[in-house]
Write an enzyme that holds these catalytic residues in place. Sequence first.
Site, PDB file in Angstrom:
ATOM      1  N   LYS A   1     -19.891  46.842  49.031  1.00 17.19           N
ATOM      2  CA  LYS A   1     -18.528  46.390  49.343  1.00 17.19           C
ATOM      3  C   LYS A   1     -17.968  45.546  48.195  1.00 17.19           C
ATOM      4  O   LYS A   1     -16.856  45.779  47.727  1.00 17.19           O
ATOM      5  CB  LYS A   1     -18.546  45.539  50.627  1.00 17.19           C
ATOM      6  CG  LYS A   1     -17.307  44.687  50.835  1.00 17.19           C
ATOM      7  CD  LYS A   1     -17.307  43.975  52.168  1.00 17.19           C
ATOM      8  CE  LYS A   1     -17.641  42.504  52.122  1.00 17.19           C
ATOM      9  NZ  LYS A   1     -16.686  41.655  51.395  1.00 17.19           N
ATOM     10  N   ASN A   2     -18.752  44.567  47.752  1.00 17.86           N
ATOM     11  CA  ASN A   2     -18.231  43.612  46.774  1.00 17.86           C
ATOM     12  C   ASN A   2     -18.064  44.202  45.377  1.00 17.86           C
ATOM     13  O   ASN A   2     -17.527  43.539  44.495  1.00 17.86           O
ATOM     14  CB  ASN A   2     -19.125  42.359  46.716  1.00 17.86           C
ATOM     15  CG  ASN A   2     -18.991  41.530  47.987  1.00 17.86           C
ATOM     16  OD1 ASN A   2     -18.152  41.823  48.840  1.00 17.86           O
ATOM     17  ND2 ASN A   2     -19.817  40.516  48.119  1.00 17.86           N
TER      18      ASN A   2
ATOM     19  N   CYS B   1     -13.180  35.979  55.525  1.00 16.02           N
ATOM     20  CA  CYS B   1     -13.969  35.222  56.500  1.00 16.02           C
ATOM     21  C   CYS B   1     -13.694  33.730  56.397  1.00 16.02           C
ATOM     22  O   CYS B   1     -13.544  33.190  55.307  1.00 16.02           O
ATOM     23  CB  CYS B   1     -15.464  35.475  56.264  1.00 16.02           C
ATOM     24  SG  CYS B   1     -15.996  37.092  56.818  1.00 16.02           S
TER      25      CYS B   1
ATOM     26  N   ARG C   1     -11.889  27.998  50.788  1.00 13.26           N
ATOM     27  CA  ARG C   1     -11.573  29.152  49.951  1.00 13.26           C
ATOM     28  C   ARG C   1     -10.218  29.039  49.242  1.00 13.26           C
ATOM     29  O   ARG C   1      -9.316  29.864  49.429  1.00 13.26           O
ATOM     30  CB  ARG C   1     -11.664  30.455  50.765  1.00 13.26           C
ATOM     31  CG  ARG C   1     -12.977  30.582  51.500  1.00 13.26           C
ATOM     32  CD  ARG C   1     -13.252  31.946  52.009  1.00 13.26           C
ATOM     33  NE  ARG C   1     -13.838  32.788  50.967  1.00 13.26           N
ATOM     34  CZ  ARG C   1     -14.338  33.988  51.190  1.00 13.26           C
ATOM     35  NH1 ARG C   1     -14.311  34.502  52.384  1.00 13.26           N
ATOM     36  NH2 ARG C   1     -14.863  34.687  50.212  1.00 13.26           N
TER      37      ARG C   1
ATOM     38  N   ASP D   1     -24.415  34.915  51.030  1.00  9.48           N
ATOM     39  CA  ASP D   1     -24.153  35.933  52.050  1.00  9.48           C
ATOM     40  C   ASP D   1     -25.391  36.246  52.886  1.00  9.48           C
ATOM     41  O   ASP D   1     -25.273  36.845  53.964  1.00  9.48           O
ATOM     42  CB  ASP D   1     -23.648  37.228  51.389  1.00  9.48           C
ATOM     43  CG  ASP D   1     -22.193  37.103  50.946  1.00  9.48           C
ATOM     44  OD1 ASP D   1     -21.575  36.069  51.245  1.00  9.48           O
ATOM     45  OD2 ASP D   1     -21.683  38.036  50.302  1.00  9.48           O
TER      46      ASP D   1
ATOM     47  N   ARG E   1     -16.142  45.285  58.682  1.00 14.83           N
ATOM     48  CA  ARG E   1     -15.617  44.898  57.366  1.00 14.83           C
ATOM     49  C   ARG E   1     -16.611  45.228  56.250  1.00 14.83           C
ATOM     50  O   ARG E   1     -16.203  45.456  55.118  1.00 14.83           O
ATOM     51  CB  ARG E   1     -15.339  43.387  57.324  1.00 14.83           C
ATOM     52  CG  ARG E   1     -14.135  42.966  58.120  1.00 14.83           C
ATOM     53  CD  ARG E   1     -13.739  41.559  57.750  1.00 14.83           C
ATOM     54  NE  ARG E   1     -13.694  41.432  56.302  1.00 14.83           N
ATOM     55  CZ  ARG E   1     -13.848  40.307  55.639  1.00 14.83           C
ATOM     56  NH1 ARG E   1     -14.051  39.179  56.273  1.00 14.83           N
ATOM     57  NH2 ARG E   1     -13.804  40.280  54.316  1.00 14.83           N
TER      58      ARG E   1
HETATM   59  C1  UD1 Z   1     -17.508  36.636  46.511  1.00 12.08           C
HETATM   60  C2  UD1 Z   1     -17.993  37.658  47.508  1.00 12.08           C
HETATM   61  C3  UD1 Z   1     -18.567  36.960  48.730  1.00 12.08           C
HETATM   62  C4  UD1 Z   1     -19.620  35.952  48.304  1.00 12.08           C
HETATM   63  C5  UD1 Z   1     -19.089  35.015  47.227  1.00 12.08           C
HETATM   64  C6  UD1 Z   1     -20.139  34.063  46.668  1.00 12.08           C
HETATM   65  C7  UD1 Z   1     -16.473  39.536  47.189  1.00 12.08           C
HETATM   66  C8  UD1 Z   1     -15.390  40.374  47.763  1.00 12.08           C
HETATM   67  N1  UD1 Z   1     -16.880  38.496  47.928  1.00 12.08           N
HETATM   68  O1  UD1 Z   1     -16.447  35.917  47.132  1.00 12.08           O
HETATM   69  O2  UD1 Z   1     -19.152  37.949  49.567  1.00 12.08           O
HETATM   70  O3  UD1 Z   1     -19.974  35.182  49.436  1.00 12.08           O
HETATM   71  O4  UD1 Z   1     -18.567  35.781  46.140  1.00 12.08           O
HETATM   72  O5  UD1 Z   1     -21.217  34.763  46.143  1.00 12.08           O
HETATM   73  O6  UD1 Z   1     -16.996  39.805  46.114  1.00 12.08           O
HETATM   74  N2  UD1 Z   1     -13.543  28.664  44.741  1.00 12.08           N
HETATM   75  C9  UD1 Z   1     -12.612  27.695  44.443  1.00 12.08           C
HETATM   76  N3  UD1 Z   1     -11.422  28.086  43.895  1.00 12.08           N
HETATM   77  C10 UD1 Z   1     -11.141  29.389  43.616  1.00 12.08           C
HETATM   78  C11 UD1 Z   1     -12.106  30.376  43.916  1.00 12.08           C
HETATM   79  C12 UD1 Z   1     -13.304  29.988  44.484  1.00 12.08           C
HETATM   80  O7  UD1 Z   1     -12.825  26.507  44.674  1.00 12.08           O
HETATM   81  O8  UD1 Z   1     -10.035  29.679  43.111  1.00 12.08           O
HETATM   82  C13 UD1 Z   1     -14.816  28.251  45.397  1.00 12.08           C
HETATM   83  C14 UD1 Z   1     -14.928  28.856  46.803  1.00 12.08           C
HETATM   84  O9  UD1 Z   1     -14.210  28.093  47.746  1.00 12.08           O
HETATM   85  C15 UD1 Z   1     -16.407  28.803  47.025  1.00 12.08           C
HETATM   86  C16 UD1 Z   1     -16.972  29.096  45.627  1.00 12.08           C
HETATM   87  O10 UD1 Z   1     -15.921  28.798  44.704  1.00 12.08           O
HETATM   88  O11 UD1 Z   1     -16.811  27.518  47.430  1.00 12.08           O
HETATM   89  C17 UD1 Z   1     -17.432  30.534  45.444  1.00 12.08           C
HETATM   90  O12 UD1 Z   1     -16.351  31.393  45.574  1.00 12.08           O
HETATM   91  P1  UD1 Z   1     -16.264  32.781  44.781  1.00 12.08           P
HETATM   92  O13 UD1 Z   1     -17.479  32.946  43.901  1.00 12.08           O
HETATM   93  O14 UD1 Z   1     -14.928  32.865  44.140  1.00 12.08           O
HETATM   94  O15 UD1 Z   1     -16.371  33.805  45.964  1.00 12.08           O
HETATM   95  P2  UD1 Z   1     -15.438  35.013  46.300  1.00 12.08           P
HETATM   96  O16 UD1 Z   1     -15.077  35.740  45.033  1.00 12.08           O
HETATM   97  O17 UD1 Z   1     -14.355  34.574  47.227  1.00 12.08           O
END
Ligand code: UD1
Length: 425
Positions: free
Chosen positions: A22-23, A116, A121, A305, A397
């Site tokens: 998925k990711n 989720c 986030r 995850d 999902r």
């Molecule tokens: C991706 C994965 C998700 C996984 C996560 C962490 C996808 C579609 N999803 O999510 O399954 O759980 O990586 O391995 O690939 N953060 C900020 N500001 C931002 C962006 C992120 O503070 O602008 C923080 C988030 O709140 C969180 C951390 O960074 O605490 C990790 O987020 P991130 O690595 O960006 O995860 P996703 O890309 O949302």
Amino acid sequence: MERLVIQGQQRVAGELTVQGSKNLTLPILCACLLIPEPVVLTHCPRISDVEETLEMLRKLGVYVQQEGHTILCDASQASPSGLSREMTQGNRMSILMLGAMVSRFGYGRIAYPGGCRIGKRPVDLHEMVLESFGTELEDADDGLEGTRKQKNGCRISLPFPSVGATENALLCACLSEGESEIVGAAREPEITGLCRFLNGAGAQIRGLGTSRLQIGGVKRLHGTGYEIEADRIVAGTYLTAAAVTGGECQLWGVRPQQLSSYLDFLARLGCGLHLQEQGVRLTAPLRLTSRLRVKTEPYPGFPTDLQPMAVGALSVAEGEAELEESIFERRFDAAEEMRRFGARVQIAPPCISVRGVRRLHGADVTGRDLRGTAALLITALAAEGETRLEGERYLKRGYEDMLRDLAQLGCGEIRKEAKEWQSYG
Ligand code: UD1
């Protein structure tokens, strides 16, 4: 509304080829917007997050054809358009669509992404990326509007290796003028997969798999094909199902090194593991043992995850363990719900301590996010008696068909039941 009724004390025994990731599929679909020629993706999972992302592409004028696990995308006629809240609330992809839109058309507008509810986030790192690449951002009804004022590449240093922000930076950099560099980039296998896909379409990305990605901008990307790799989180889910049920399973398609910290965890619980080039075989002991401390971390650390699945495994292991959640500050719902099975779980954010019990018992439980619901389902297999699980829509999902997969792994006693509305007074 439906719920799942799961018979307890089923044992995993069987083999399975793991669905596509998925990711990886989702960011690659967003990247298709950059390519004004046909792209063919194979081994794509049939899940609702993919359906929703395809809907966004269609809204942007991309021709999309889906047949089985193959998707054809042709963005030659695409144009920028607003993505409404209804379209963006299901997952996190709209923020990548914004990066792709400003990169290709110089303009884009989206409603904030959903996904989720496992933490705040925020999208501040995405905003920083877009602005660094010369995009002016403005608030637009419950979302963001971006206009790219200059097309130069840039050097960007991420204060945290966010997966999504790294992906957005890659989408912005490929068609920028001159060189770009992303320092402190996420190193998840899905990032490497996205880079490989983009390079296959003519991008010039170097440093794959490292935290320093260097990108030479190109004028145009061209059509390509790509086979999506197996989903390491789905693989981890089914390996845990085998571990908690004292079972054994052979999974195909997985690259064990992409799951090494979780495999290490399962080995420390006493599971036997046989690693193949593209497969893993797990044999569980009669009882798992736990005397350990783990912390979720960016790749190659322990994946957040799989934290809810790990709590399920630790609930039936002999001994006491502590788990620290360092990525998502609110990812404790499933651990909390496990208490209904009789699990001895204590939550003091960011830590969860689990003292294993010999037997869990079936219960009425509710999943509130994708991975949490999957964790409750596989833990229910190990419990004594029947479990009623609500939240099946979350499973869709990310898992093609967990009931089909678990049946193939020898756990066929799970059925769907219509939930009657209760009336009060
Ligand atoms: C991706 C994965 C998700 C996984 C996560 C962490 C996808 C579609 N999803 O999510 O399954 O759980 O990586 O391995 O690939 N953060 C900020 N500001 C931002 C962006 C992120 O503070 O602008 C923080 C988030 O709140 C969180 C951390 O960074 O605490 C990790 O987020 P991130 O690595 O960006 O995860 P996703 O890309 O949302």
